[in-house]
Design an enzyme around this catalytic site. Structure first.
Site, mmCIF file in Angstrom:
data_model
loop_
_atom_site.group_PDB
_atom_site.id
_atom_site.type_symbol
_atom_site.label_atom_id
_atom_site.label_comp_id
_atom_site.label_asym_id
_atom_site.label_seq_id
_atom_site.Cartn_x
_atom_site.Cartn_y
_atom_site.Cartn_z
ATOM 1 N N GLU A 175 0.733 -1.236 -0.075
ATOM 2 C CA GLU A 175 -0.018 0.065 -0.137
ATOM 3 C C GLU A 175 0.877 1.453 0.032
ATOM 4 O O GLU A 175 0.590 2.344 -0.429
ATOM 5 C CB GLU A 175 -1.011 0.060 1.118
ATOM 6 C CG GLU A 175 -0.254 0.154 2.631
ATOM 7 C CD GLU A 175 -1.410 0.356 3.579
ATOM 8 O OE1 GLU A 175 -2.355 -0.524 3.430
ATOM 9 O OE2 GLU A 175 -1.103 0.417 4.795
ATOM 10 N N CYS A 183 -1.228 -12.313 -2.415
ATOM 11 C CA CYS A 183 -2.017 -11.391 -1.523
ATOM 12 C C CYS A 183 -2.188 -9.927 -1.732
ATOM 13 O O CYS A 183 -2.567 -9.793 -3.027
ATOM 14 C CB CYS A 183 -1.245 -11.555 0.083
ATOM 15 S SG CYS A 183 -2.504 -11.198 1.219
#
Length: 200
Positions: free
Chosen positions: A92, A118
């Site tokens: 992120e 993921c």
């Protein structure tokens, strides 16, 4: 033939998702360089352990320290044969680094093997390299995959998916299948020989 593989990590990368492929790909004979923006070889990143304990989402705990073995500022992506992007919290924020995004685009445009697992798909989405591709990721990242023009593949948590040069999986629980498929894309063949003196 051994490959030179680049791994993009950051603070609070998922513990298993950096440790396991970093070690397993070296066991298979490949050279792996793990880098993080604004850090050098010998620096460490902290890891996070994401676990599935019956809640509606994963839990997060402090993991190990992981030592980088290459310097991000020195990376020339054309020197590498393949790319690995682990998940965790790191994607992120590392996706905000424009140089890192350029590196990811290099691998996609050159059609080199890329493996992401993921939350690693957040980096692929930010780089704009998944349009028209079937991509697995942690389910919470599915909307980002779709928004980036990819087709979110809702597969089991022990499964992985290959679309051309791209291998993706939903979480560390898919490591066996994810790494198996990535090794196939790399052209890596593992053979088993009978030990000397073994009975027929």
């Amino acid at each position: 033939m051994p490959k030179k593989i680049l791994m993009l990590v950051g603070d609070f990368v998922e513990d298993y998702e950096v440790m396991v492929p970093f070690q397993a790909l070296q066991i298979a004979g490949h050279e792996v360089h793990a880098v993080c923006p604004n850090k050098r070889a010998g620096d460490k990143v902290r890891t996070a352990i994401h676990d599935f304990e019956g809640d509606q989402t994963y839990t997060e705990k402090r993991g190990h320290d992981f030592t980088l073995n290459a310097t991000f500022a020195d990376i020339a992506p054309e020197d590498y044969d393949a790319l690995v992007i682990p998940g965790g919290r790191a994607p992120e924020y590392i996706r905000l680094n424009e140089r890192l995004i350029e590196i990811v685009r290099h691998f996609a445009q050159a059609n080199k093997p890329i493996a992401a697992i993921c939350h690693g798909a957040q980096v692929l989405a930010a780089a704009g390299v998944i349009k028209g591709k079937r991509v697995s990721a942690y389910p919470a990242v599915g909307p980002e995959v779709t928004a980036a023009g990819g087709e979110y593949a809702q597969i089991g948590f022990t499964e992985a998916i290959t679309d051309g040069n791209l291998v993706t999986g939903p979480a560390w629980t898919a490591h066996v299948e994810w790494l198996r498929q990535f090794l196939a894309v790399l052209g890596t063949k593992i053979t088993h020989e009978e030990a000397a003196g073994a009975k027929a």
